[in-house]
Design a protein around this motif. Structure first.
Motif, PDB file in Angstrom:
ATOM      1  N   ILE A 146      44.604  73.152 -10.431  1.00  0.00           N
ATOM      2  CA  ILE A 146      44.446  72.235  -9.305  1.00  0.00           C
ATOM      3  C   ILE A 146      44.121  70.853  -9.865  1.00  0.00           C
ATOM      4  CG2 ILE A 146      43.081  71.650  -7.280  1.00  0.00           C
ATOM      5  CD1 ILE A 146      42.608  74.647  -6.872  1.00  0.00           C
ATOM      6  N   GLU A 147      45.013  69.902  -9.581  1.00  0.00           N
ATOM      7  CA  GLU A 147      44.837  68.556 -10.118  1.00  0.00           C
ATOM      8  C   GLU A 147      43.970  67.696  -9.207  1.00  0.00           C
ATOM      9  OE1 GLU A 147      47.688  65.738 -12.698  1.00  0.00           O
ATOM     10  OE2 GLU A 147      48.486  66.291 -10.732  1.00  0.00           O
ATOM     11  N   GLU A 148      44.205  67.785  -7.891  1.00  0.00           N
ATOM     12  CA  GLU A 148      43.412  67.011  -6.952  1.00  0.00           C
ATOM     13  C   GLU A 148      43.618  67.543  -5.543  1.00  0.00           C
ATOM     14  OE1 GLU A 148      44.702  62.971  -6.748  1.00  0.00           O
ATOM     15  OE2 GLU A 148      46.832  63.491  -6.732  1.00  0.00           O
ATOM     16  N   LYS A 149      42.669  67.184  -4.668  1.00  0.00           N
ATOM     17  CA  LYS A 149      42.799  67.552  -3.261  1.00  0.00           C
ATOM     18  C   LYS A 149      43.750  66.583  -2.568  1.00  0.00           C
ATOM     19  CE  LYS A 149      38.326  69.793  -2.477  1.00  0.00           C
ATOM     20  NZ  LYS A 149      37.079  69.773  -1.661  1.00  0.00           N
ATOM     21  N   VAL A 150      44.593  67.133  -1.699  1.00  0.00           N
ATOM     22  CA  VAL A 150      45.491  66.319  -0.883  1.00  0.00           C
ATOM     23  C   VAL A 150      45.399  66.835   0.550  1.00  0.00           C
ATOM     24  CG1 VAL A 150      47.073  65.756  -2.760  1.00  0.00           C
ATOM     25  CG2 VAL A 150      47.470  67.821  -1.387  1.00  0.00           C
ATOM     26  N   LYS A 151      45.989  66.105   1.446  1.00  0.00           N
ATOM     27  CA  LYS A 151      45.965  66.511   2.846  1.00  0.00           C
ATOM     28  C   LYS A 151      46.634  67.875   2.996  1.00  0.00           C
ATOM     29  CE  LYS A 151      47.153  64.907   7.484  1.00  0.00           C
ATOM     30  NZ  LYS A 151      47.792  63.841   8.289  1.00  0.00           N
ATOM     31  N   GLY A 152      45.908  68.813   3.567  1.00  0.00           N
ATOM     32  CA  GLY A 152      46.474  70.139   3.804  1.00  0.00           C
ATOM     33  C   GLY A 152      46.381  71.084   2.629  1.00  0.00           C
ATOM     34  N   GLY A 153      45.700  70.686   1.538  1.00  0.00           N
ATOM     35  CA  GLY A 153      45.588  71.615   0.415  1.00  0.00           C
ATOM     36  C   GLY A 153      45.294  70.923  -0.899  1.00  0.00           C
TER      37      GLY A 153
ATOM     38  N   LEU B 196      55.964  70.646 -13.575  1.00  0.00           N
ATOM     39  CA  LEU B 196      56.145  70.507 -12.139  1.00  0.00           C
ATOM     40  C   LEU B 196      54.829  70.146 -11.461  1.00  0.00           C
ATOM     41  CD1 LEU B 196      58.110  73.859 -11.619  1.00  0.00           C
ATOM     42  CD2 LEU B 196      59.122  71.618 -12.053  1.00  0.00           C
ATOM     43  N   THR B 197      54.952  69.580 -10.266  1.00  0.00           N
ATOM     44  CA  THR B 197      53.811  69.419  -9.384  1.00  0.00           C
ATOM     45  C   THR B 197      54.201  69.961  -8.014  1.00  0.00           C
ATOM     46  OG1 THR B 197      54.494  67.163  -8.807  1.00  0.00           O
ATOM     47  CG2 THR B 197      52.867  67.407 -10.565  1.00  0.00           C
ATOM     48  N   ILE B 198      53.295  70.713  -7.401  1.00  0.00           N
ATOM     49  CA  ILE B 198      53.535  71.319  -6.090  1.00  0.00           C
ATOM     50  C   ILE B 198      52.303  71.115  -5.224  1.00  0.00           C
ATOM     51  CG2 ILE B 198      53.839  73.510  -4.842  1.00  0.00           C
ATOM     52  CD1 ILE B 198      55.536  74.517  -7.133  1.00  0.00           C
TER      53      ILE B 198
END
Length: 353
Positions: free
Chosen positions: A56-63, A79-81
């Motif tokens: 987990i790289e960072e928190k984003v909206k919705g996850g 990749l980034t997802i």
């Protein structure tokens, strides 16, 4: 040329001297994943093993934004997802990863803490073993008018033009007692010659298998001692003193040589300070399947004997070798598959072979 691609030059006049695939040629897993909390998944078969590492790289909206490293037998993929959970991240990866995996993959997470710790060590070790820390390049001296392999490999002494070129791209160094990258040469008993040209570029040691410095035989016209080294180099420089009617890759019989960088001395030209400087024409000949690599070769360009040309050539040589690693049938694919196969068998669920 049948089976080869010739790069004679393009209309490009501006380019940067960047090494390509920097992530793939770095200790990416060790530096990015190994010391951080992350997840590892294994899947595939012995013939098509796949390893996925995700954090987990960072928190984003919705996850969360996930950084992902996918290892296959052919290549690494970065990749980034964005996904709300580990389960959904893996689902999105599988849905979009068929082109990477080549087929649907049923992944298994390695979750036992002892197994995770051991797996991380094995992945770091695998990355370190596959990481190219130094390069070796062949250099063949071709006198004016020479067109066959035996004549080229039998040249005993370099010309002034060839020595000037080698002094531009490297430093002539005594082998006995040498502590740097050996490139398969003997640094104790001089059985592979007394000297070699070496250099250092962007953190990498480089050694040249220079034909005129390797042992020469008066009885063996094929010069096996020289071919044993140069014939096993991925990239080979062919230096021509003058016009020879054109170099053909069929001249040198080797299954391992993938790229020839042909350099031809074409006279001298005055530099801005009034000094006469040797000029070179360059052409690149690559086996089919070797991808196009930079920096681009400007059409009709003459390269003066100077530091800028050295940097251009070394960048081109390293990028050429990196491009060859992904050519069909290259040995690195088999090595990667065997490493991943061993990891899959050691840590994954029993798989079909």
């Amino acid at each position: 040329m049948l089976g080869y691609r010739v790069e004679l030059g393009s209309n490009t006049t501006h380019y940067t001297l960047d090494l390509e695939d920097k992530l793939k040629h770095s200790l990416y897993f060790k530096n990015t994943f190994s010391e951080k909390a992350h997840f590892n998944f294994l899947g595939g078969t012995a013939q098509n093993p796949v390893c996925v590492s995700a954090l987990i790289e960072e928190k984003v909206k919705g996850g969360h934004k996930w950084r992902i490293l996918v290892r296959t037998k052919k290549d690494d993929f970065y990749l980034t997802i964005e996904a709300s959970s580990k389960k959904k991240m893996l689902k999105y990866l599988c849905e979009g990863g068929v082109e990477i995996f080549g087929t649907d993959i049923d992944f298994y997470e390695v979750s036992d803490q002892k197994a995770v710790s051991s797996l991380i060590q094995d992945l770091v070790h695998m990355e370190d073993r596959l990481f190219i820390k130094a390069y070796k390049f062949g250099v063949v001296y071709c006198k004016k008018g020479q067109t066959n392999e035996e004549d080229m490999f039998s040249n005993a002494k370099p010309s002034k033009l060839f020595s000037e070129f080698m002094d531009m791209i490297g430093t002539k160094t005594k082998l006995q007692g040498y502590k740097g990258y050996k490139g398969g040469l003997d640094t104790e008993n001089n059985t592979t010659g007394s000297h070699a040209y070496v250099t250092h570029f962007q953190g990498f040691d480089i050694l040249y298998h220079c034909s005129t410095l390797l042992p020469i035989s008066a009885d063996n016209t094929q010069q096996i001692a020289r071919k044993r080294h140069i014939g096993n180099d991925v990239v080979v420089i062919v230096f021509q003193d003058g016009p020879t009617g054109g170099f053909s890759p069929d001249t040198i019989s080797s299954k391992f040589n993938h790229i020839y960088l042909v350099v031809q001395a074409v006279g001298k030209k005055k530099s801005p300070n009034g000094e006469k400087v040797t000029q070179y024409q360059i052409a690149i000949v690559s086996k089919q399947g070797v991808r196009i690599h930079g920096p681009p070769l400007p059409a009709g360009a003459l390269f003066p004997c100077c530091e800028e040309t050295r940097e251009y050539l070394l960048t081109k040589l390293i990028n050429a070798e990196r491009a060859a690693y992904y050519a069909p049938g290259f040995a690195q694919s088999r090595t990667r598959r065997l490493w991943l196969k061993d990891i899959l068998e050691k840590y994954g669920k029993p798989q079909k072979k």
